[in-house]
Design a protein around this motif. Sequence first.
Motif, PDB file in Angstrom:
ATOM      1  N   PRO A   1      -7.563   6.183   0.472  1.00 50.44           N
ATOM      2  CA  PRO A   1      -8.203   5.887   1.767  1.00 50.44           C
ATOM      3  C   PRO A   1      -9.705   5.664   1.653  1.00 50.44           C
ATOM      4  O   PRO A   1     -10.295   4.948   2.476  1.00 50.44           O
ATOM      5  CB  PRO A   1      -7.891   7.128   2.617  1.00 50.44           C
TER       6      PRO A   1
ATOM      7  N   GLU B   1       0.829  -1.206   0.000  1.00 53.00           N
ATOM      8  CA  GLU B   1       0.000   0.000   0.000  1.00 53.00           C
ATOM      9  C   GLU B   1       0.862   1.254   0.000  1.00 53.00           C
ATOM     10  O   GLU B   1       0.544   2.243  -0.663  1.00 53.00           O
ATOM     11  CB  GLU B   1      -0.939   0.002   1.204  1.00 53.00           C
TER      12      GLU B   1
ATOM     13  N   GLN C   1      -0.938   4.733   3.166  1.00 51.61           N
ATOM     14  CA  GLN C   1      -1.297   5.594   2.034  1.00 51.61           C
ATOM     15  C   GLN C   1      -0.924   7.043   2.320  1.00 51.61           C
ATOM     16  O   GLN C   1      -0.455   7.755   1.423  1.00 51.61           O
ATOM     17  CB  GLN C   1      -2.796   5.478   1.752  1.00 51.61           C
TER      18      GLN C   1
ATOM     19  N   SER D   1      -9.333  11.484  -3.895  1.00 45.84           N
ATOM     20  CA  SER D   1      -8.603  10.973  -2.733  1.00 45.84           C
ATOM     21  C   SER D   1      -8.102  12.156  -1.920  1.00 45.84           C
ATOM     22  O   SER D   1      -7.423  13.029  -2.475  1.00 45.84           O
ATOM     23  CB  SER D   1      -7.418  10.108  -3.165  1.00 45.84           C
TER      24      SER D   1
ATOM     25  N   SER E   1       0.770   3.840  -3.207  1.00 46.42           N
ATOM     26  CA  SER E   1       0.416   5.242  -2.969  1.00 46.42           C
ATOM     27  C   SER E   1       1.560   6.167  -3.365  1.00 46.42           C
ATOM     28  O   SER E   1       1.337   7.240  -3.945  1.00 46.42           O
ATOM     29  CB  SER E   1       0.048   5.452  -1.493  1.00 46.42           C
TER      30      SER E   1
ATOM     31  N   SER F   1     -10.204   2.035   1.204  1.00 47.04           N
ATOM     32  CA  SER F   1     -10.011   1.305   2.462  1.00 47.04           C
ATOM     33  C   SER F   1     -11.215   1.476   3.380  1.00 47.04           C
ATOM     34  O   SER F   1     -11.619   0.540   4.072  1.00 47.04           O
ATOM     35  CB  SER F   1      -8.738   1.796   3.160  1.00 47.04           C
TER      36      SER F   1
ATOM     37  N   TYR G   1      -3.695   0.481   6.604  1.00 44.47           N
ATOM     38  CA  TYR G   1      -3.633   0.757   5.170  1.00 44.47           C
ATOM     39  C   TYR G   1      -3.650   2.265   4.930  1.00 44.47           C
ATOM     40  O   TYR G   1      -2.853   2.803   4.143  1.00 44.47           O
ATOM     41  CB  TYR G   1      -4.851   0.134   4.464  1.00 44.47           C
ATOM     42  N   ILE G   2      -4.577   2.954   5.585  1.00 44.82           N
ATOM     43  CA  ILE G   2      -4.719   4.399   5.401  1.00 44.82           C
ATOM     44  C   ILE G   2      -3.459   5.127   5.859  1.00 44.82           C
ATOM     45  O   ILE G   2      -3.013   6.088   5.222  1.00 44.82           O
ATOM     46  CB  ILE G   2      -5.965   4.908   6.146  1.00 44.82           C
TER      47      ILE G   2
END
Length: 243
Positions: A72, A15, A96, A188, A19, A75, A92-93
């Motif tokens: 995000p 991830e 990112q 995003s 990103s 996610s 994950y966020i």
Amino acid sequence: MGKCNKALIVKLLCEFLASFFVQFIGCSLTEQTFLGIALPLTGSFAYAMSWGGSVLAATQAFRIVSGAHINPCISIASMILENVKIIDGLLYILMQLIGSALGFGLSFGIFYNSHIKNQKFCCTALNVDPMWKAILLEFYMTGAWVFAMCASWHESNETMLESISLRIGLIVVAATFVGANFTRSCMSPFRSLWPAIAAGAYNHIYIYVAVPPVTAILLAFAWRFLYLQNKPETVKAEGGGGE
């Protein structure tokens, strides 16, 4: 270290890399092509291809490992659909956030031209009035990406995994092209956040930071409770359905 933790670390690394790649490529090509001026039709297409093409490439490279959320908002939708655990989704966020920051930073370091007066490197900006049109555009563009990912996780796509990256990428290209001349097609929050901080340009930043996540929340719940009728997804691919 247990097997599960190692697998999660690899997913988080993917991830981060996805990103990083998308933000670096998108910002680099944006500034080489436009330098902050209004976009003509051909420029809009190039702009859409730079961001959508980078999403396509990142999805192709990392989907089989982490699901290639990249955004995000994806996610958030995945957590609502219970495709990833909440703690994993939050991690994950975080990846990112860090990946997009470093991707923007590298692009800024290479392509920023100090001789261009008032250059707002890779910034998104509104070119539409009244403001509700910009909000509606961001809602629809983000929604296209979110719904595309929700559909890609559905069991009906289990036999078509090889074309998912192409479909997701083209949807992002199309959505970016639609909004290029009006909002610069954010979709995003991290895409707009770092350029705004670097340039100190916070006009309408709340639209870019708030509208995409709210869109993801609303549409993910709609997908789960209206389309799936609160039934779990059955896809078994990494980053897709329940594990």
